[in-house]
Structures are given as C-alpha cells and as structure tokens.
Design a protein around this motif. Structure first.
Motif, PDB file in Angstrom:
ATOM      1  N   PHE A  13       0.827  -1.192   0.000  1.00  0.00           N
ATOM      2  CA  PHE A  13       0.000   0.000   0.000  1.00  0.00           C
ATOM      3  C   PHE A  13       0.865   1.247   0.000  1.00  0.00           C
ATOM      4  N   GLU A  17      -2.520   5.349   1.503  1.00  0.00           N
ATOM      5  CA  GLU A  17      -3.477   4.265   1.745  1.00  0.00           C
ATOM      6  C   GLU A  17      -3.327   3.715   3.163  1.00  0.00           C
ATOM      7  N   ARG A  18      -2.073   3.540   3.618  1.00  0.00           N
ATOM      8  CA  ARG A  18      -1.863   3.069   4.995  1.00  0.00           C
ATOM      9  C   ARG A  18      -2.416   4.076   6.000  1.00  0.00           C
ATOM     10  N   LYS A  22      -5.359   3.495   8.854  1.00  0.00           N
ATOM     11  CA  LYS A  22      -5.175   3.832  10.274  1.00  0.00           C
ATOM     12  C   LYS A  22      -6.269   4.779  10.742  1.00  0.00           C
TER      13      LYS A  22
END
Length: 149
Positions: A13, A17-18, A22
């Motif tokens: 990712f 995207e990460r 989160k």
C-alpha cells in the motif's frame, strides 16, 4: 495491471493508503466507545474539512452545506479520514474525497452501495469535482436526493 505509482512500496500500500486505513481503525474505535454522539461525527467532519488545502476545503464546505440541507437525516462522520454521510443504519451513503487525500488531480464526490442510484446494469458512483458552480450544485442536490430516496 495498472502502472506502479512512485509512492507504491514493493507491491504494498502507498503511504496515503496506509494512513487512510489507520484513520478508519481510529474511527471504528471511536464509534465503539459508549457515548459517541452525532455531534462527535459532525465535529470530525468539520475538523477534517478545516485541514484541507484551500481549493479542496471550498468544495468540501459546499458539499457539506448541500448534503446537510438536502438530507438532514444523514449523519456526518469521517470514513477513512474523509467527510462522509451515513444513513440511520450507520452505512455510508456518500463521501467527499479531497484531491490531496491520495494526490489526485481532482476531488471526488462518491456514493456507496447504500445510495439509491442503481440504474440498470451500469451507473456512475463517483464524480470528479474541480469547481463549484450553480450547475454543479444543482447536480449534487439531485444526486443526494436520489441517493436517499
């Protein structure tokens, strides 16, 4: 297969995207807390809009005003860190993705499967937003009304 983005890390990712995942995990934890209120979701949306770049913020503010005026029964909340509006079941009906979220060239007004936009076997569920105008506002009002019908 799509071309690999400069920000994609070895088939994984992107950093954006990460970060969105989160944000979503934090949103779910907050929603699970006892005493979470509609006002908390509204404040989250307003805070997220305030963080946007000026061009995106102007669009997000207009979208927020139209959605809350046209569909007051939808509950504002953040969804993957984006302003979103959910139905009474808590399902996201529509969301606003600012261009800076994933480094896109335009912001997006998107609709989820809870929106009543189905039209045969093929219909749009996402719209690019570059500038606000009376024509754009009229179309957004129509889409929101259809989505909640």
């Amino acid at each position: 297969m799509p071309a690999k983005s400069a920000t994609t890390e070895s088939e994984g990712f992107t950093a954006q995207e990460r970060a969105a995942m989160k944000e979503r995990a934090a949103e779910l934890r907050a929603e699970g807390k006892k005493g979470a209120k509609k006002a908390d979701g509204l404040q989250s949306v307003l805070d997220r809009i305030a963080e946007m770049a000026p061009e995106d913020r102007a669009l997000a503010e207009r979208v927020h005003m139209v959605v809350t005026a046209t569909a007051p029964e939808l509950t504002p909340k953040t969804w993957y860190g984006m302003p979103a509006y959910a139905n009474a079941d808590g399902k996201v009906v529509l969301f606003f993705q600012d261009s800076g979220k994933f480094n896109y060239r335009y912001s997006t007004l998107g609709f989820q499967d809870a929106a009543n936009l189905d039209d045969g076997d093929f219909w749009p569920v996402s719209y690019a937003l570059r500038q606000w105008s009376p024509v754009v506002e009229k179309k957004v009002v129509e889409l929101v009304k259809a989505a909640i019908s």
